[in-house]
Scaffold this motif. Structure first.
Motif, PDB file in Angstrom:
ATOM      1  N   GLN B 224       0.824  -1.205   0.000  1.00 33.84           N
ATOM      2  CA  GLN B 224       0.000   0.000   0.000  1.00 33.84           C
ATOM      3  C   GLN B 224       0.861   1.259   0.000  1.00 33.84           C
ATOM      4  N   GLY B 225       2.147   1.094   0.378  1.00 32.19           N
ATOM      5  CA  GLY B 225       2.971   2.297   0.491  1.00 32.19           C
ATOM      6  C   GLY B 225       4.438   1.979   0.328  1.00 32.19           C
ATOM      7  N   HIS B 226       4.979   2.311  -0.835  1.00 27.39           N
ATOM      8  CA  HIS B 226       6.355   1.908  -1.113  1.00 27.39           C
ATOM      9  C   HIS B 226       7.380   2.775  -0.414  1.00 27.39           C
ATOM     10  N   TRP B 227       7.042   4.006  -0.039  1.00 26.52           N
ATOM     11  CA  TRP B 227       8.003   4.782   0.761  1.00 26.52           C
ATOM     12  C   TRP B 227       8.116   4.190   2.168  1.00 26.52           C
ATOM     13  N   PHE B 228       7.002   3.705   2.698  1.00 26.49           N
ATOM     14  CA  PHE B 228       7.056   2.997   3.986  1.00 26.49           C
ATOM     15  C   PHE B 228       7.948   1.766   3.861  1.00 26.49           C
ATOM     16  N   PHE B 255      -6.086  -3.501   2.830  1.00 26.06           N
ATOM     17  CA  PHE B 255      -6.945  -3.177   3.977  1.00 26.06           C
ATOM     18  C   PHE B 255      -6.134  -2.780   5.206  1.00 26.06           C
ATOM     19  N   GLY B 256      -4.950  -2.217   4.986  1.00 29.44           N
ATOM     20  CA  GLY B 256      -4.087  -1.818   6.093  1.00 29.44           C
ATOM     21  C   GLY B 256      -2.954  -2.793   6.327  1.00 29.44           C
ATOM     22  N   GLY B 257      -3.153  -4.049   5.943  1.00 30.24           N
ATOM     23  CA  GLY B 257      -2.175  -5.100   6.238  1.00 30.24           C
ATOM     24  C   GLY B 257      -0.914  -5.016   5.404  1.00 30.24           C
ATOM     25  N   LYS B 258      -0.950  -4.237   4.321  1.00 27.39           N
ATOM     26  CA  LYS B 258       0.248  -4.101   3.488  1.00 27.39           C
ATOM     27  C   LYS B 258       0.852  -2.708   3.624  1.00 27.39           C
ATOM     28  N   THR B 259       0.922  -2.236   4.876  1.00 29.51           N
ATOM     29  CA  THR B 259       1.579  -0.953   5.137  1.00 29.51           C
ATOM     30  C   THR B 259       2.854  -1.168   5.944  1.00 29.51           C
ATOM     31  N   THR B 260       3.296  -2.414   6.026  1.00 28.68           N
ATOM     32  CA  THR B 260       4.502  -2.707   6.792  1.00 28.68           C
ATOM     33  C   THR B 260       5.310  -3.752   6.029  1.00 28.68           C
ATOM     34  N   VAL B 261       6.400  -4.239   6.637  1.00 27.94           N
ATOM     35  CA  VAL B 261       7.256  -5.198   5.929  1.00 27.94           C
ATOM     36  C   VAL B 261       7.343  -6.515   6.699  1.00 27.94           C
ATOM     37  N   PHE B 262       7.519  -7.581   5.941  1.00 26.17           N
ATOM     38  CA  PHE B 262       7.718  -8.922   6.513  1.00 26.17           C
ATOM     39  C   PHE B 262       8.864  -9.607   5.780  1.00 26.17           C
ATOM     40  N   THR B 472       0.436   6.944  -4.361  1.00 32.58           N
ATOM     41  CA  THR B 472      -0.436   6.066  -3.585  1.00 32.58           C
ATOM     42  C   THR B 472      -0.960   4.944  -4.489  1.00 32.58           C
ATOM     43  N   PRO B 473      -0.546   3.685  -4.223  1.00 32.80           N
ATOM     44  CA  PRO B 473      -0.988   2.572  -5.066  1.00 32.80           C
ATOM     45  C   PRO B 473      -2.512   2.512  -5.191  1.00 32.80           C
ATOM     46  N   ASP B 474      -2.948   2.078  -6.370  1.00 28.10           N
ATOM     47  CA  ASP B 474      -4.380   1.997  -6.688  1.00 28.10           C
ATOM     48  C   ASP B 474      -4.915   0.649  -6.204  1.00 28.10           C
ATOM     49  N   ILE B 475      -5.657   0.709  -5.112  1.00 25.92           N
ATOM     50  CA  ILE B 475      -6.098  -0.545  -4.495  1.00 25.92           C
ATOM     51  C   ILE B 475      -7.567  -0.797  -4.763  1.00 25.92           C
ATOM     52  N   GLY B 476      -8.267   0.221  -5.292  1.00 23.09           N
ATOM     53  CA  GLY B 476      -9.702  -0.008  -5.494  1.00 23.09           C
ATOM     54  C   GLY B 476     -10.317   0.952  -6.478  1.00 23.09           C
ATOM     55  N   GLY B 477      -9.535   1.374  -7.478  1.00 21.83           N
ATOM     56  CA  GLY B 477     -10.087   2.249  -8.511  1.00 21.83           C
ATOM     57  C   GLY B 477      -9.652   3.694  -8.399  1.00 21.83           C
ATOM     58  N   SER B 478      -8.584   3.975  -7.619  1.00 22.49           N
ATOM     59  CA  SER B 478      -8.224   5.383  -7.406  1.00 22.49           C
ATOM     60  C   SER B 478      -7.633   6.036  -8.645  1.00 22.49           C
ATOM     61  N   ARG B 479      -7.103   5.244  -9.594  1.00 22.31           N
ATOM     62  CA  ARG B 479      -6.662   5.886 -10.840  1.00 22.31           C
ATOM     63  C   ARG B 479      -7.842   6.601 -11.499  1.00 22.31           C
ATOM     64  N   ALA B 480      -9.005   5.962 -11.434  1.00 26.98           N
ATOM     65  CA  ALA B 480     -10.191   6.577 -12.039  1.00 26.98           C
ATOM     66  C   ALA B 480     -10.536   7.882 -11.320  1.00 26.98           C
ATOM     67  N   SER B 481     -10.461   7.882  -9.992  1.00 28.96           N
ATOM     68  CA  SER B 481     -10.785   9.104  -9.249  1.00 28.96           C
ATOM     69  C   SER B 481      -9.800  10.219  -9.574  1.00 28.96           C
ATOM     70  N   MET B 482      -8.514   9.862  -9.652  1.00 27.31           N
ATOM     71  CA  MET B 482      -7.503  10.888  -9.965  1.00 27.31           C
ATOM     72  C   MET B 482      -7.755  11.450 -11.353  1.00 27.31           C
ATOM     73  N   ALA B 483      -8.042  10.565 -12.305  1.00 26.90           N
ATOM     74  CA  ALA B 483      -8.271  11.017 -13.678  1.00 26.90           C
ATOM     75  C   ALA B 483      -9.498  11.920 -13.742  1.00 26.90           C
ATOM     76  N   VAL B 509       8.425  11.979  -0.754  1.00 30.75           N
ATOM     77  CA  VAL B 509       7.816  10.951   0.098  1.00 30.75           C
ATOM     78  C   VAL B 509       6.286  10.987   0.023  1.00 30.75           C
ATOM     79  N   ASN B 510       5.698   9.816  -0.102  1.00 30.76           N
ATOM     80  CA  ASN B 510       4.246   9.672   0.004  1.00 30.76           C
ATOM     81  C   ASN B 510       3.931   8.626   1.051  1.00 30.76           C
ATOM     82  N   GLU B 511       3.021   8.944   1.915  1.00 28.93           N
ATOM     83  CA  GLU B 511       2.492   7.907   2.812  1.00 28.93           C
ATOM     84  C   GLU B 511       1.684   6.921   1.980  1.00 28.93           C
ATOM     85  N   PRO B 512       1.408   5.755   2.546  1.00 27.19           N
ATOM     86  CA  PRO B 512       0.660   4.735   1.789  1.00 27.19           C
ATOM     87  C   PRO B 512      -0.778   5.153   1.464  1.00 27.19           C
ATOM     88  N   THR B 513      -1.404   4.311   0.681  1.00 25.72           N
ATOM     89  CA  THR B 513      -2.853   4.321   0.533  1.00 25.72           C
ATOM     90  C   THR B 513      -3.380   3.731   1.838  1.00 25.72           C
TER      91      THR B 513
END
Ligand code: FES
Ligand code: FES
Lengths: 159, 747
Positions: B224-228, B255-262, B472-483, B509-513
């Motif tokens: 969800q957030g590559h700078w993170f 859904f929040g679970g991909k804002t950290t690293v494993f 901010t990665p597009d996780i649910g159609g946000s490219r459409a909203s930005m466009a 720097v961008n925080e995650p989606t």
């Protein structure tokens, strides 16, 4: 252990690969045949992200061994469109916003197409039960079910 | 509501065009985390602890390293010492140090020439464990005799005398509780529990890392957030943040679970050890469930007082939450939001963050809010029932509105709780007839939303299109909203906007989606970047016309003289100006960087009808209504999708989903068959009503919508089951066996 030489038809094209006997059809499609539209969500037959047709039957490719596919006809999401022409299900999924992240979409499209081939006029309940093996965590299924019903109606009209 | 400087008439906003990435995603072409490969790539696998709590006495990898095709093994010894705070927590969670802290904790990782060899090699690593006593339940972990998971994990906030497993403590409130309870005609006190639920994204974590001996490299990852990811991975490895460039793949849910690293730092460490070969790592579902995510579990005591006519006079809540073996259960948010729907004079919250032998919790959609909502909204429902009051009217009577001082402190600006309640009340679902064994439940919920660090660029292209680059990665159609927002800002067709998710090398720097911030913050950044471009486009036209740039306005995608005094020139379209850019001063682009603070929260009200089978205790959802304030819905179909998806996840948490630990401290259900998320046949259509109370902090009025929707379902479903069965069940999930026991009076 020596590998097995497998020849199968994937979306109408002949595909050959060498496969370890422990590898699933899902592994083989992705890692040996470059068919990346099949997704792995669980590897245990519970999510449907890996859905393909095997000789016309809808299966979880994570539950089929690669060696079982020798000589088989396999259909994946990559084979749903006809050339440049999208399948009505594909168009309706975009139109109805029936995908959010889209990871479940390939499996659901394969499963839904298989349903409509058997039952061109499914009820909402029939669609919900047919797709009960395909998990979608994003949409709550509402728009997916509507997209399938709409595609089915359009296909009935066209035929 | 017309707000100063805020647009109210739109050409593109509020329409529902096809998303730009739709075609790739219905044809199987979109590349997700596990779909990326590199020449010469190796495959990684992780050895995980089978014990809930054990000292790692010795790791012997010699047999694994002797296996043909194995290229490297890493253990904690390959990571630097001396980290502290959350960096240490991350490192310890990515790779166990002295102790394995939960079932599934990573102990070693292997890179080999094939996934099969890597998995075989993992089995050849020999680990001597000294098994230690464990605890996985939050209440048990606070008892005097509970095993200590880690000494010194508590921070300054924890009062003396508490068990060392209590690592953070929260205490906040206002007013006079005694006075408030004295004014009540009815006081209800109840204790509640919710279980840990996993985000359940269908795409397991996957990455491809490459790092040379010089500690520089690249990472491709679903996140969800590559700078993170960049900051966390490099911190774990003890290298400079910018040594690694991170490119996000398409993402199959987070859904929040991909804002950290494993696995990300492990792939880089393995790559470095093999002399810079790329290493791909993909988790199995078993690993996802045992070692990532879930949210916290909670044990809560609520006491609320109400007058006969439905006014809440006082509220007290105690919230005990475990978030695994590390500090971080979102009890701060739980306490903050517990009573936030209402205007309550006398209120007090106490929160305990407790560590246990479970995986490190990760954010899950409105982290901390659903648990509190379950406890408080169930209690309010019980008060309404005993006093014979309508649940919506009672909520309306107490609802927070513009100007209300929130139970967590600040005054609310314009908010839409009242509007959601009124819309729910008049919706046909609220008056649909109910049959035997059926019941209706109502609940409201809130998420405060977020702005966060945001950097974006918009470039004018020579063919007259514009390219929006966001982080901010597009996780649910946000490219459409930005466009849509760019099309609106420029006055050009939606089809003429391209949207790019940039890697960490291309933007600040961008925080995650996360935090329901992408449409708000990246959207605001897109609009402001477009405005920056428009100023430059007007200047080019002014130069051409030989007039003052101040005398040029931008309208319907064209530069125009501002009036007759400015001169008579035919409008110049964006495409015309763009076509000449090369000879009129070079490329034109606009930028925006800020941490926008004008975000505003979103309230929602849900109404659910259920039928409970008295023979089996199974609950069926008959009807479901989500009403939520979107501020302004940019692409209404994807807004509805967020409402429906949040509701479905909340229904799953209410009815079926739970982490089940055995006596041995091992997770009993690390597979989708047993960790049962809702399937299509479990749910009806999910009705939605989008309420729009514009957020004055966004040019088009946007509020985040992603998270609020998971908050009301837990209490709404429990309230409906209460009505259908006559039994108040205070422990989630409402699995059939539990409901049946309650019906039969054994609960
Ligand atoms: S990957 Fe095959 S069913 Fe989930
Ligand atoms: S759209 Fe994300 S899982 Fe279905």
């Amino acid at each position: 252990m020596s590998k097995q030489h497998i020849t199968a038809t994937v979306n109408g094209d002949e595909v050959e690969f060498l496969c370890d006997t422990r590898e699933t059809l899902l592994d083989c499609l992705r890692d040996h045949a470059g068919i990346m539209g099949v997704k792995e969500g669980c590897g245990t037959g519970d999510c449907g992200a890996c859905s393909v047709t095997l000789d016309g039957r809808l299966v979880c490719s994570c539950l089929v061994l690669g060696v079982e596919a020798d000589g088989a006809e396999i259909g994946t999401v990559e084979g749903i469109a006809e050339g440049e022409k999208l399948h009505p299900l594909q168009r309706k999924f975009i139109e109805h916003a029936a995908l959010q992240c889209g990871i479940c979409t390939p499996g659901i499209l394969v499963a839904a197409k298989n349903l409509l081939e058997k039952n061109p006029d499914p009820t909402e309940t029939e669609i919900r039960y047919w797709l009960a093996g395909n998990l979608c965590r994003c949409t709550g299924y509402d728009k997916i079910v509507r997209a399938v019903m709409d595609a089915a109606a359009e296909m009935r009209e066209a035929s | 509501m017309a707000l100063d400087g805020q647009k109210t008439a739109y050409k593109y906003i509020g329409t529902t065009p096809d998303r730009p990435d739709g075609l790739d995603k219905v044809t199987g072409r979109a590349r997700y985390g596990a779909d990326i490969s590199m020449p010469g790539m190796l495959h990684g696998a992780v050895l995980r602890s089978p014990h809930a709590h054990a000292r790692i006495v010795k790791i012997d990898a010699s047999k694994a390293l002797a296996l043909k095709g194995v290229k490297a093994v890493v253990t904690r010894a390959d990571f630097p010492d001396g980290l502290d705070g959350e960096d240490w927590n991350l490192q310890e969670n990515c790779m166990a140090g002295e102790k394995a802290l939960y079932d599934g904790h990573a102990v070693a990782a292997v890179a080999a020439t094939s996934p099969l060899i890597a998995r075989d090699a993992v089995k050849l690593i020999e680990v001597d464990y000294e098994v230690l006593p464990h605890v996985t339940d939050v209440d048990a972990a606070m008892k005097d005799d509970a095993p200590v998971i880690r000494e010194g994990a508590a921070d300054f906030s924890v009062p003396e005398g508490l068990h060392p497993n209590v690592v953070r403590y929260f205490d906040s409130g206002r007013g006079d509780l005694d006075k408030g309870f004295a004014e009540a005609d009815l006081i209800i006190e109840r204790s509640y529990t919710t279980e840990a639920a996993h985000q359940g994204y269908i795409e397991p974590h996957a990455c491809l890392g490459q790092m040379g001996e010089d500690g520089r490299g690249e990472l491709w990852v679903c996140t969800q957030g590559h700078w993170f990811v960049r900051r966390m991975s490099t911190a774990v490895l003890g290298i400079e943040t910018t040594n690694i460039r991170v490119t996000p793949s398409e993402i199959g849910g987070g859904f929040g679970g991909k804002t950290t690293v494993f696995i990300e730092p492990l792939s880089l460490a393995l790559s470095r050890k093999t002399g810079g070969k790329p290493v791909k790592m993909v988790m199995s579902r078993n690993e996802v469930l045992r070692a990532t995510g879930p949210t916290a579990s909670a044990s809560m005591d609520i006491k609320m007082g109400m007058t006969k006519d439905g006014k809440i006079t006082a509220a007290h809540g105690t919230f005990r939450m475990q978030g695994g073996a590390f500090p971080g259960a979102p009890v701060d948010v739980t306490t903050m939001l517990a009573f936030a729907n209402y205007d309550i004079e006398n209120v007090h919250h106490i929160g305990y963050d407790v560590i246990t032998n479970r995986p490190k919790q990760a954010a899950y959609r409105a982290p901390g809010a659903p648990m509190a909502a379950f406890a408080t909204e169930s209690t309010i429902d019980e008060l309404c029932r005993e006093l014979g009051l309508d649940p919506i009217d009672t909520r309306l009577k107490n609802a927070a509105r513009e100007g209300t001082r929130a139970t967590f402190g600040p005054k609310f600006g314009p908010i839409g709780l009242v509007e959601t309640l009124e819309a729910a009340k008049t919706h046909p679902n609220y008056s649909a007839p109910l049959g035997p064994n059926q019941g209706r439940g109502v609940a409201s919920g809130y998420w405060m939303n977020w702005g966060g660090e945001t950097s974006a660029s918009v470039a004018i292209s020579e063919d007259g299109t514009v390219t929006v680059s966001i982080g901010t990665p597009d996780i649910g159609g946000s490219r459409a909203s930005m466009a849509l927002m760019a099309a609106e800002a420029f006055g050009i067709p939606y089809e003429d906007v391209r949207v790019n998710i940039s890697d960490t090398g291309a933007l600040g720097v961008n925080e995650p989606t996360h935090g329901s911030r992408a449409t708000y913050a990246s959207g605001l950044a897109t609009i402001r970047s477009a405005e920056d471009c428009i100023g430059k486009l007007c200047k080019r036209a002014a130069d051409k016309w030989g007039i003052d740039p101040e005398a040029v306005i931008w309208e319907d995608g064209c530069a125009k003289p501002s009036g007759p005094n400015a001169g008579e020139f035919p409008p110049m379209s964006l495409a015309e100006i763009a076509g000449e850019m090369g000879s009129t001063g070079g490329p034109i682009s606009g930028h925006f960087e800020d941490s926008p603070a004008g975000f505003s929260g979103s309230f929602g009200t849900h109404v659910v009808d259920v039928e409970v089978d008295p023979e089996t205790g199974r609950t069926t959802i008959l009807r479901y209504l989500v009403v939520q304030d979107a501020g302004k819905a940019i692409h209404p179909a994807y807004v509805e999708g967020q409402f429906q998806g949040g509701a479905a996840q909340g229904i799953g948490w209410a009815l079926n989903e739970e982490y089940i630990y055995g006596e041995d401290g091992r997770l009993q259900n690390p597979v989708f068959l047993d960790y049962r998320v809702p399937v299509a046949s479990d749910l009806p259509m999910i009705d939605t009503v989008i309420v729009e109370v514009p957020n004055p902090g966004h040019p088009y009025g946007v509020r985040g919508v992603g998270e609020t929707g998971i908050t009301p379902p837990l209490p709404a479903v429990a309230n409906a089951v209460r009505e259908a069965t006559g039994k108040r069940i205070c422990n989630l999930p409402l699995r059939p066996s539990r409901v049946l026991a309650a019906i039969q009076g054994k609960g």
